[in-house]
Enzyme design. Structure first.
Site, PDB file in Angstrom:
ATOM      1  N   HIS B 177       0.869  -1.182   0.000  1.00 40.21           N
ATOM      2  CA  HIS B 177       0.000   0.000   0.000  1.00 40.21           C
ATOM      3  C   HIS B 177       0.903   1.228   0.000  1.00 40.21           C
ATOM      4  O   HIS B 177       0.908   2.040   0.929  1.00 40.21           O
ATOM      5  CB  HIS B 177      -0.925  -0.021   1.215  1.00 40.21           C
ATOM      6  N   TYR B 178       1.703   1.325  -1.047  1.00 40.25           N
ATOM      7  CA  TYR B 178       2.799   2.281  -1.117  1.00 40.25           C
ATOM      8  C   TYR B 178       2.447   3.713  -0.677  1.00 40.25           C
ATOM      9  O   TYR B 178       3.204   4.312   0.091  1.00 40.25           O
ATOM     10  CB  TYR B 178       3.369   2.251  -2.543  1.00 40.25           C
ATOM     11  N   PRO B 179       1.322   4.283  -1.124  1.00 41.00           N
ATOM     12  CA  PRO B 179       1.059   5.674  -0.728  1.00 41.00           C
ATOM     13  C   PRO B 179       0.931   5.863   0.784  1.00 41.00           C
ATOM     14  O   PRO B 179       1.157   6.968   1.287  1.00 41.00           O
ATOM     15  CB  PRO B 179      -0.267   5.999  -1.426  1.00 41.00           C
ATOM     16  N   ASP B 180       0.593   4.779   1.501  1.00 41.13           N
ATOM     17  CA  ASP B 180       0.440   4.874   2.959  1.00 41.13           C
ATOM     18  C   ASP B 180       1.780   5.003   3.680  1.00 41.13           C
ATOM     19  O   ASP B 180       1.811   5.301   4.872  1.00 41.13           O
ATOM     20  CB  ASP B 180      -0.209   3.593   3.522  1.00 41.13           C
ATOM     21  N   HIS B 181       2.862   4.694   2.999  1.00 40.35           N
ATOM     22  CA  HIS B 181       4.126   4.518   3.720  1.00 40.35           C
ATOM     23  C   HIS B 181       5.137   5.614   3.451  1.00 40.35           C
ATOM     24  O   HIS B 181       6.220   5.600   4.009  1.00 40.35           O
ATOM     25  CB  HIS B 181       4.724   3.153   3.384  1.00 40.35           C
TER      26      HIS B 181
END
Lengths: 367, 411
Positions: B177-181
């Site tokens: 969930h790349y955008p979360d990180h």
């Protein structure tokens, strides 16, 4: 003139890749961010695509100055004496003079951005976006299990490094303004990427498992990209999201689609089986039989109405037509083109974007 | 070189958060403030537990609300305060906390804060200069505000998922969930820091309305501007590059072991040929330029794979780096933790003691400050600080605390 969050802050920016986004974030919020460039310009003027250069350097200023040699360094320090922060980057001007700057100007924040950090055996190692995504662990996490790992597109190493650099710089600026203490920040792009691996570090440390690119054994059969009538959608309807699963099956039933009854078979209650290749293939067939006649927009409407976690896989032209982005007035115009709006809407009118500067543009204004 | 020391910064020791964020993206953005010395009071409820407390990984794979490593990694240095904010008294207590706070943060869906009686207007009524962070997926209002989101749906609607692909027309998307990180938590953190300075300059607070979609679009902003200028969508190249070659991920010796390398300048090409023992390719005038190499990438990629597949990946990378060619092992989490001399030399991973997680492992913030690591303090147990905060910050007498406990307000 409306006060902005970084009104009164001046940042000298010597970055040319991994550090560029840092100054951009400050510049939109009122800092005077000055690219200090050699007479021929910093290398990003040639290396970046026109769009990337325009995006990463919007709202900044440019000044040309030879900073090499003793006279050059002294000239730079004279300029830095009227600044609060300097952002520099490996393979750019004055990279080895960070400590000298700190000694000359004890209240200054000096942010050093590099592929691997200023210390350690890899500090001088050549690097690129691809090799940093590999060394930082994010390339490993994407792709299909039967193929090589897949890096993220569109220059993500620089975005991740630049954003962390901006946050660290803002923290240190606060301390410098509040207590008069300058700081030297040493940002590693490899570490920035390794800090952004979801829970992979803890999965290894606590459970001894290696998080790996998606597919059987890790992700639920429903968590994937599926083709539809005019493109693709992403769906997530694992057992942990029961509303999403029930919404999908219910919608199929409403439309009298035969996939509905197939998905009520008992095997779909078995969480482990749902992670197998057989389940993925089965679900893919049943779900795409349903989506084949539906457009991205129709699937999005249905998802909203039924609380299904599903979204269209947008292509770039879709962005300009996205009704939500239009509603919020996200896209701006800059230089006659669409330009992304801010990453955050602020209730005070303090975010402003201006064009990236030509080399040495408005030199007098910043000297 | 000696290993970097540890620093526990006090840069934000005058700042307090009432932090209602939960799951991944929100808490990751407020954690950095706790790491830099702010008092971050995480308002939680046993009525609806933070989903990462109940999601794994767990210490020794045993479930427990204080045993999740994912939760731990997003909440270092915070205090945990449990309350049922859906009760009238609970809401009153949260507002009392807010009166004494500088920042209120949440990442609920649209309308949730209003339903809790904690809208920006309600909060501003009790604390006029509050900094109020809200970070729903698509924004608070609008035709798609109701679309449910996780990190991957944000990747989907921004174009990031479409562009993450081996071949055109077959999107794969980021595996996390790349955008979360990165994008969303750290844009949020940067905005809060800016708002704090603005408050110091003007005395005014503000609302930060971070649409996670808009935040993530900025992470592909350069490509969006290129598209706006040219009308051309970015070329889908997988691990290859649209301009330079060779550029890719190649097999190395062993199962699922991979080497990344990138020849970005023409002078790196003969160096690569020397390393892989293919002087014939270096001598081929048709391959002297990036264009020529791109046209012949199948042949070149086969030559590189033929070399790398027989060799240990670390040795391949070391030889290429010594010759001036960017290269790296495609590292997994285990590689980074157990066998990365660079991260090791910089003490990137820290072990922090914790009553239930033991000496578990944390990634440090990705920078050194004045040569030192920012030390991490352990994450809180569920409700660990509730009583102390009621007593010491809100000045409630013990009898009152007992009453709230008995009446179920503090759950």
């Amino acid at each position: 003139m409306q006060m902005q969050p970084y009104s009164g802050i001046r940042i000298l920016d010597l970055s040319h890749w991994l550090g560029s986004y840092c100054g951009r974030l400050f510049a939109d919020l009122g800092a005077k961010v000055i690219r200090v460039e050699p007479p021929g310009g910093l290398p990003d003027r040639v290396r970046e695509s026109p769009g990337s250069f325009a995006f990463l350097n919007a709202s900044k200023h440019s000044l040309t100055m030879n900073v090499e040699g003793k006279d050059g360094f002294d000239r730079f320090i004279d300029l830095a004496a009227r600044a609060q922060a300097v952002v520099m980057e490996r393979d750019g001007p004055l990279w080895d003079r960070a400590e000298d700057m700190r000694r000359a100007l004890p209240g200054l924040v000096v942010t050093c951005v590099s592929p691997y950090g200023r210390t350690g055996p890899m500090r001088d190692a050549p690097a690129s976006d691809l090799t940093l995504q590999a060394a930082g662990g994010i390339a490993w996490m994407s792709g299909r299990p039967d193929r090589a790992p897949l890096r993220l597109p569109l220059g993500q190493a620089a975005m991740v490094a630049g954003t962390y650099a901006a946050t660290a710089t803002a923290m240190c600026l606060r301390d410098s303004e509040r207590r008069g203490r300058g700081h030297l920040i040493d940002v590693s792009a490899q570490e920035a990427i390794a800090h952004s691996l979801q829970n992979a570090v803890q999965v290894w440390d606590l459970e001894g498992r290696i998080s790996t690119r998606g597919g059987e054994g890790t992700r639920d059969a429903t968590e994937d990209v599926f083709p539809c009538k005019d493109g693709h959608v992403f769906l997530a309807a694992p057992p942990a999201l029961p509303n999403s699963w029930n919404g999908v099956v219910g919608w199929m039933a409403e439309r009298g689609h035969p996939s509905a009854s197939a998905l009520t078979a008992p095997c779909w209650e078995d969480r482990e089986w749902r992670k197998t290749r057989a389940a993925r293939e089965r679900f893919f067939g049943l779900f795409t039989a349903f989506t084949a006649d539906l457009t991205k927009a129709e699937l999005r409407e249905g998802a909203m109405a039924r609380k299904i976690v599903m979204a269209p896989v947008a292509r770039f032209p879709d962005l300009a037509m996205d009704p939500q982005l239009a509603h919020r007035g996200f896209f701006r115009r800059l230089g006659g083109h669409l330009f992304p709006g801010p990453p955050y809407l602020l209730s005070e009118p303090v975010w402003r974007v201006g064009p990236a500067p030509a080399l040495g543009e408005r030199q007098e204004a910043v000297e | 070189m000696t290993a970097p020391g540890c620093l526990f910064p006090d840069f934000l020791d005058d700042i307090r958060f009432t932090d209602l964020t939960w799951a991944g993206a929100g808490p990751f953005g407020t954690k950095v403030f706790a790491d830099f010395g702010a008092e971050v009071i995480k308002v939680e409820s046993t009525v609806r537990l933070d989903s990462v407390r109940t999601g794994g990984p767990f210490k020794n794979r045993e479930y427990g609300v204080n045993r999740s490593g994912y939760f731990a990694s997003r909440n270092t240095g915070k205090k945990s305060f449990t309350i049922d904010p859906k009760t009238d008294e609970g809401r009153g207590v949260v507002l009392d906390l807010i009166r004494r706070s500088d920042v209120v943060s949440n990442n609920f869906g649209p309308g949730a804060m209003k339903r809790l009686g904690l809208s920006y207007e309600a909060v501003r009524a009790v604390k006029p200069d509050i900094i109020y962070l809200s970070m729903p997926m698509y924004g608070e209002s609008g035709p798609l505000a109701g679309l449910l989101g996780v990190g991957m749906t944000i990747s989907a609607v921004t174009g990031l998922m479409w562009a993450t692909a081996y071949e055109p027309g077959d999107p794969v998307g980021p595996g996390t969930h790349y955008p979360d990180h990165a994008a969303n938590p750290y844009h949020a953190a940067f905005a809060i820091l800016a708002a704090l300075r603005y408050r110091r300059l003007t005395g005014r607070g503000m609302k930060i309305d971070l649409s996670q979609v808009e935040s993530t679009l900025n992470f592909i902003g350069g490509a969006v501007v290129d598209w706006a200028m040219s009308g051309q969508e970015p070329e889908i190249t997988g691990n290859a590059d649209a301009q330079v070659a060779p550029h890719g991920i190649y097999p190395a010796r062993g199962e699922d072991v991979w080497l990344a390398l990138a020849v970005e300048r023409d002078d790196q090409w003969p160096a690569l040929c020397r390393v892989i023992g293919r002087g014939d390719l270096a001598a081929d005038a048709g391959l002297a330029t990036a264009d020529g190499r791109r046209r012949n990438s199948d042949r070149i990629d086969a030559a590189i794979s033929g070399w790398s597949a027989q060799r240990e990946v670390g040795a391949c990378a070391a030889e290429l780096l010594a010759a001036g060619v960017p290269a790296a092992r495609v590292a997994n989490a285990r590689d980074l933790i157990e066998d990365d001399p660079q991260l090791g030399a910089r003490s990137f991973f820290q072990r922090v003691p914790h009553p239930e997680l033991g000496e578990s492992l944390y990634a440090s913030l990705p920078f050194l400050i004045d040569g030192a690591r920012v030390g991490l303090k352990r994450p809180p147990l569920l409700g660990e600080h509730t009583h102390a905060i009621l007593r010491d910050l809100l000045d409630l007498p013990d009898a009152e605390i007992v009453r709230l406990e008995t009446e179920g307000v503090l759950k």
